[in-house]
Design an enzyme around this catalytic site. Structure first.
Site, PDB file in Angstrom:
ATOM      1  NE  ARG A   1      -1.669 -49.875  -1.776  1.00  0.00           N
ATOM      2  CZ  ARG A   1      -1.341 -51.029  -2.354  1.00  0.00           C
ATOM      3  NH1 ARG A   1      -1.652 -52.192  -1.786  1.00  0.00           N
ATOM      4  NH2 ARG A   1      -0.680 -51.037  -3.487  1.00  0.00           N
TER       5      ARG A   1
ATOM      6  CD  GLU B   1      -6.835 -53.663  -8.752  1.00  0.00           C
ATOM      7  OE1 GLU B   1      -5.838 -53.052  -8.344  1.00  0.00           O
ATOM      8  OE2 GLU B   1      -6.803 -54.865  -9.054  1.00  0.00           O
TER       9      GLU B   1
HETATM   10  C1  8ZB Z   1      -2.031 -57.108  -5.062  1.00  0.00           C
HETATM   11  C2  8ZB Z   1      -0.812 -56.613  -5.758  1.00  0.00           C
HETATM   12  C3  8ZB Z   1       0.467 -57.309  -5.313  1.00  0.00           C
HETATM   13  C4  8ZB Z   1       1.501 -57.110  -6.371  1.00  0.00           C
HETATM   14  O1  8ZB Z   1       1.787 -55.743  -6.547  1.00  0.00           O
HETATM   15  C5  8ZB Z   1       3.177 -55.601  -6.765  1.00  0.00           C
HETATM   16  N1  8ZB Z   1       3.548 -54.241  -6.385  1.00  0.00           N
HETATM   17  C6  8ZB Z   1       3.226 -53.621  -5.234  1.00  0.00           C
HETATM   18  N2  8ZB Z   1       3.735 -52.372  -5.244  1.00  0.00           N
HETATM   19  C7  8ZB Z   1       4.406 -52.213  -6.414  1.00  0.00           C
HETATM   20  C8  8ZB Z   1       5.140 -51.159  -7.024  1.00  0.00           C
HETATM   21  N3  8ZB Z   1       5.301 -49.980  -6.392  1.00  0.00           N
HETATM   22  N4  8ZB Z   1       5.687 -51.358  -8.241  1.00  0.00           N
HETATM   23  C9  8ZB Z   1       5.518 -52.553  -8.866  1.00  0.00           C
HETATM   24  N5  8ZB Z   1       4.831 -53.598  -8.366  1.00  0.00           N
HETATM   25  C10 8ZB Z   1       4.294 -53.413  -7.145  1.00  0.00           C
HETATM   26  C11 8ZB Z   1       3.783 -56.674  -5.890  1.00  0.00           C
HETATM   27  O2  8ZB Z   1       5.053 -57.019  -6.361  1.00  0.00           O
HETATM   28  C12 8ZB Z   1       2.813 -57.803  -6.064  1.00  0.00           C
HETATM   29  O3  8ZB Z   1       3.172 -58.520  -7.220  1.00  0.00           O
END
Ligand code: 8ZB
Length: 483
Positions: A100, A171
């Site tokens: 990112r 996205e």
């Molecule tokens: C804006 C996005 C935030 C959300 O994005 C989830 N999130 C981030 N990285 C991963 C990942 N590698 N696998 C599963 N969920 C993931 C976080 O928990 C939060 O809810």
């Protein structure tokens, strides 16, 4: 940097493309014609844009998790598990934090360390380093459409790699993946870079490939008033349409009050279509995404399932085309594949039980829709005024003047003068409006609703309400009542 909301010429795009594809060795794997031929062969049931269009036609609400790990085989195992054990309708690849920030050299280290450790030491899938070949391995191994989900201000190379690799959705956007994610990325720089990503999609569309784009609705995910996030989503949709994007999913992050959340989705869909039509973009298909609660979660997994299910119910009753799923590990960190699958199963159980049920548009709901649209209109019309008709110019100036202002955003280009707080029904209102260009009526309505709460709680309207609300859900309730 000079920006304008005008479709890039082929010369502008392909000149820049040469530079972009040289940013990392895997860029050399992108072969335009080969990618077009490959993408055109993707069957409808594995094309993100086609699956979203079909769900829209059928009035269905789909479920999509977030998920990403460092190594290709483990990532395939994870996505397969979420499809087979979770029931995911659409698949992510949540991209890691180094990617990112375009720190691909750090990704290289992370991949090597993950191989040595036998587990993921990155917090997502490093798609640029795995390259077109690696993305194709993922695409060929899964049975559902793939989308890159991340938070990348400069997503140009990432977009090239994932799309050529078979991912038919990306996205993000120039505001939604900058202001909530980065401290020092100039708005104009990011507008330029995301125009590239949208023009790339426009180029594929002109060559017969359907690709979906999804502005990131929730922004900071912290008490973001619907009209603030809707204004951002509509701006990013208009900017994308100008570059030739034809399939856009606009989104919103659940705040928790049913009427307001349904109104947010309904007003977003109504208003983005009104603006697209106003500016002559008559061939853009709009779908909607509802993100389950993006704020602090309860640690207790049973309570977390309550939050997840409430989000699923609200998204379904709103008639959103898809719901982004949270997991019972949200308060802890990256979920196990089992926990992730549980979040999807809980969500799909609610989606199945509410299938065909939409919240009817009563007086209260229409009033909330009209209020959100009026607030959103004030912001967007001001941007056009500041830009003398050019939305890109207006967006840069709008942030500089705090006309568009995202709560709790890290970006130094964001005024940060607006602050939200919940009213006595839990709907998110404007506590401080900073330089938002709202009419007196709008200011009065927001104030009155906060005064109702103040009276009920026996305390003055103040920022204490905001801080109480930020922690409330984690402590097991929606409104941060005083101790
Ligand atoms: C804006 C996005 C935030 C959300 O994005 C989830 N999130 C981030 N990285 C991963 C990942 N590698 N696998 C599963 N969920 C993931 C976080 O928990 C939060 O809810």
């Amino acid at each position: 940097m000079k920006v304008q909301n005008k479709r890039w010429t082929d010369e502008e795009f392909f000149t820049e493309r040469e530079k972009v594809l040289k940013q990392w060795p895997t860029g050399a794997e992108v072969d335009s014609q080969e990618a077009i031929d490959f993408l055109k062969k993707i069957p409808e049931e594995k094309n993100f844009a086609d699956v979203m269009a079909k769900a829209k036609r059928e009035g269905k609400t789909l479920a999509q998790p977030r998920a990403g790990v460092a190594l290709i085989d483990a990532h395939i195992e994870l996505l397969t598990f979420l499809t087979d054990q979770g029931g995911a309708d659409l698949l992510p690849s949540t991209i890691d934090s180094y990617t990112r920030q375009n720190r691909y050299d750090e990704c290289e280290v992370g991949i090597k360390e993950s191989l040595k450790a036998g587990r993921s030491l990155l917090n997502g899938f490093p798609a640029v380093n795995h390259g077109v070949k690696g993305c194709r391995m993922v695409y060929n191994a899964v049975s559902k459409p793939l989308q890159a989900r991340h938070g990348t201000p400069d997503s140009r190379l990432l977009a090239e790699i994932i799309h050529a690799g078979g991912y038919t959705s990306n996205e993000g956007g120039a505001i939604s993946y900058n202001v909530p994610y980065a401290k020092s990325v100039p708005i104009d720089r990011c507008l330029h870079d995301w125009q590239y990503c949208d023009r790339l999609v426009g180029f594929y569309e002109e060559n017969g490939v359907h690709i979906n784009r999804e502005p990131f609705g929730p922004l900071t995910g912290t008490l973001c008033p619907p009209s603030t996030s809707n204004a951002v989503a509509i701006v990013e949709a208009l900017l994308a349409a100008e570059q030739g994007v034809k399939n856009i999913t606009v989104g919103y992050g659940q705040c928790g009050n049913l009427i307001q959340d349904v109104a947010a989705i309904r007003s977003l869909e109504e208003q983005v279509n009104e603006y697209l039509k106003k500016f002559g973009y008559n061939d853009v298909l709009i779908t909607t995404v509802f993100h389950q609660w993006m704020g602090g979660f309860p640690q207790d997994e049973a309570k977390a399932f309550g939050v997840i299910s409430w989000g699923a119910a609200t998204g379904s009753l709103a008639g959103a085309t898809k719901v982004i799923v949270k997991t019972p590990h949200e308060a802890i960190g990256i979920p196990t594949k089992e926990a992730n699958a549980e979040g999807i199963r809980a969500t799909k159980m609610v989606l199945n039980m509410t299938e065909g049920q939409l919240l009817p548009e009563g007086k209260e709901l229409r009033a909330e829709i009209d209020l959100i649209k009026a607030e959103t209109r004030c912001i967007i019309e001001k941007l056009f005024e500041l830009g003398k008709g050019d939305l890109a110019v207006g967006t840069v100036e709008g942030f500089a003047q705090g006309v568009m202002d995202v709560p709790f955003a890290p970006s130094k280009y964001n005024a940060g003068k607006m602050m939200p707080a919940r009213d006595n029904n839990g709907a998110v209102r404007y506590l401080f409006t900073g330089n938002l260009p709202f009419t007196k009526d709008i200011l009065d309505i927001n104030r009155e609703k906060l005064e109702e709460r103040a009276k009920f709680e026996g305390r003055p309207v103040s920022f204490d309400m905001t801080t109480d609300d930020i922690f409330a859900v984690g402590f097991g309730r929606l409104i941060g009542r005083p101790k």
